[in-house]
Design an enzyme around this catalytic site. Structure first.
Site, PDB file in Angstrom:
ATOM      1  N   GLY A  32       0.769  -1.239   0.000  1.00  0.00           N
ATOM      2  CA  GLY A  32       0.000   0.000   0.000  1.00  0.00           C
ATOM      3  C   GLY A  32       0.801   1.289   0.000  1.00  0.00           C
TER       4      GLY A  32
ATOM      5  N   GLU B 236       4.315   3.840   6.049  1.00  0.00           N
ATOM      6  CA  GLU B 236       3.048   3.102   5.911  1.00  0.00           C
ATOM      7  C   GLU B 236       2.033   3.942   5.148  1.00  0.00           C
ATOM      8  OE1 GLU B 236       1.336   0.636   5.870  1.00  0.00           O
ATOM      9  OE2 GLU B 236       1.679  -0.779   7.482  1.00  0.00           O
ATOM     10  N   ASP B 237       1.092   3.269   4.514  1.00  0.00           N
ATOM     11  CA  ASP B 237       0.003   3.979   3.851  1.00  0.00           C
ATOM     12  C   ASP B 237      -1.026   4.459   4.877  1.00  0.00           C
ATOM     13  OD1 ASP B 237      -0.751   1.368   4.456  1.00  0.00           O
ATOM     14  OD2 ASP B 237      -1.703   0.974   2.524  1.00  0.00           O
TER      15      ASP B 237
ATOM     16  N   ASP C 138      -4.602   1.983  11.077  1.00  0.00           N
ATOM     17  CA  ASP C 138      -6.017   1.845  11.420  1.00  0.00           C
ATOM     18  C   ASP C 138      -6.117   1.423  12.891  1.00  0.00           C
ATOM     19  OD1 ASP C 138      -8.747   1.532  11.164  1.00  0.00           O
ATOM     20  OD2 ASP C 138      -8.652  -0.327  10.047  1.00  0.00           O
TER      21      ASP C 138
ATOM     22  N   LYS D 120      -6.155   6.696  11.260  1.00  0.00           N
ATOM     23  CA  LYS D 120      -7.549   6.708  11.722  1.00  0.00           C
ATOM     24  C   LYS D 120      -7.534   6.676  13.247  1.00  0.00           C
ATOM     25  CE  LYS D 120      -9.733   4.268   7.825  1.00  0.00           C
ATOM     26  NZ  LYS D 120     -10.247   2.950   7.380  1.00  0.00           N
TER      27      LYS D 120
ATOM     28  N   PHE E 296     -13.859   3.600   5.031  1.00  0.00           N
ATOM     29  CA  PHE E 296     -12.934   2.853   4.179  1.00  0.00           C
ATOM     30  C   PHE E 296     -12.555   3.719   2.981  1.00  0.00           C
ATOM     31  CE2 PHE E 296     -11.762  -0.061   0.779  1.00  0.00           C
ATOM     32  CZ  PHE E 296     -10.825  -0.844   1.427  1.00  0.00           C
TER      33      PHE E 296
ATOM     34  N   ASP F 127      -5.867  -0.042  -1.860  1.00  0.00           N
ATOM     35  CA  ASP F 127      -6.738  -0.811  -2.750  1.00  0.00           C
ATOM     36  C   ASP F 127      -8.056  -1.195  -2.102  1.00  0.00           C
ATOM     37  OD1 ASP F 127      -5.439  -2.735  -0.933  1.00  0.00           O
ATOM     38  OD2 ASP F 127      -6.445  -4.244  -2.166  1.00  0.00           O
TER      39      ASP F 127
ATOM     40  N   ARG G 229      -5.447   1.156  -6.657  1.00  0.00           N
ATOM     41  CA  ARG G 229      -4.164   1.693  -6.191  1.00  0.00           C
ATOM     42  C   ARG G 229      -3.634   2.789  -7.105  1.00  0.00           C
ATOM     43  NH1 ARG G 229      -2.309  -1.848  -2.143  1.00  0.00           N
ATOM     44  NH2 ARG G 229      -2.730  -4.063  -2.478  1.00  0.00           N
TER      45      ARG G 229
END
Ligand code: 5GP
Ligand code: MG
Length: 178
Positions: free
Chosen positions: A48, A102-103, A106, A134, A155, A162, A168
């Protein structure tokens, strides 16, 4: 920007390509200033983060290196359940300043496990850089000094993230509609 379709779900515009580029450039400048003289090793977590990492690294103006790692889950042998495994790290990180890229963070569980594995390899320090966080879903204590956007729990897809393998390639970020 308009609502788009990725597989069976529709997604509404959330962060434009321009907003993302602006924040990534700011973050790159901040990291460059704070880690000057430390020759940081960026560890981009696949898949990601590949687009974020590519843009962030071009916004870094100090000597640095990048390597790509993967965190995969496998079933523990006993009652431990899911355990995360670090793959692809060939570099010796002992004594180094490491920045995990990191993307999205969460629950924070993936990052927590990854940090535990990295710290055993005796780096000088490990910093976290995440495009998105988040805060509403966070289940563990994490210090995330380098972050571009704090977002709600919806989301999202695009800019490396993705939905079931697709999306992506989108230059902007979209959030799922109800
Ligand atoms: P955590 O362990 O922090 O709960 O999991 C983080 C991972 O969950 C991310 O690396 C990403 O793969 C996935 N993830 C969490 N939220 C989203 C989201 O909104 N969209 C996408 N595409 N992936 C997400
Ligand atoms: Mg990720």
């Amino acid at each position: 920007m308009e609502t788009i379709q990725v597989r069976d779900r529709s997604f509404a515009p959330f962060l434009s390509a321009e907003e993302i580029q602006t924040r990534v450039a700011e973050l790159g400048a901040k990291i460059s200033a704070e880690l000057q003289g430390k020759r940081p090793l960026f560890l981009a977590v696949l898949s990601g983060s590949f687009i974020f990492a590519a843009d962030l690294l071009r916004a870094i103006s100090i000597p640095c290196e990048i390597a790509f790692i993967r965190v995969s889950s496998y079933e523990g042998t006993g009652s431990t359940g899911q355990v995360k495994q670090l793959m692809g790290l060939k570099e010796d990180i002992a004594g180094r300043t490491v920045v995990v890229v990191e993307d999205i963070i969460d629950s924070g569980l993936t990052m927590k496990e990854l940090l535990g594995i990295l710290v055993e390899k005796n780096p000088a320090e490990v910093k976290i850089a995440s495009l998105l966080v988040k805060p509403g879903n966070m289940q563990v204590e994490l210090d995330i000094p380098y972050r571009c956007f704090d977002i709600p729990n919806d989301f999202i897809v695009g800019y490396g993230l993705d939905y079931d393998g697709e999306g992506r390639n989108l230059p902007a970020i979209y959030k799922v509609t109800e």
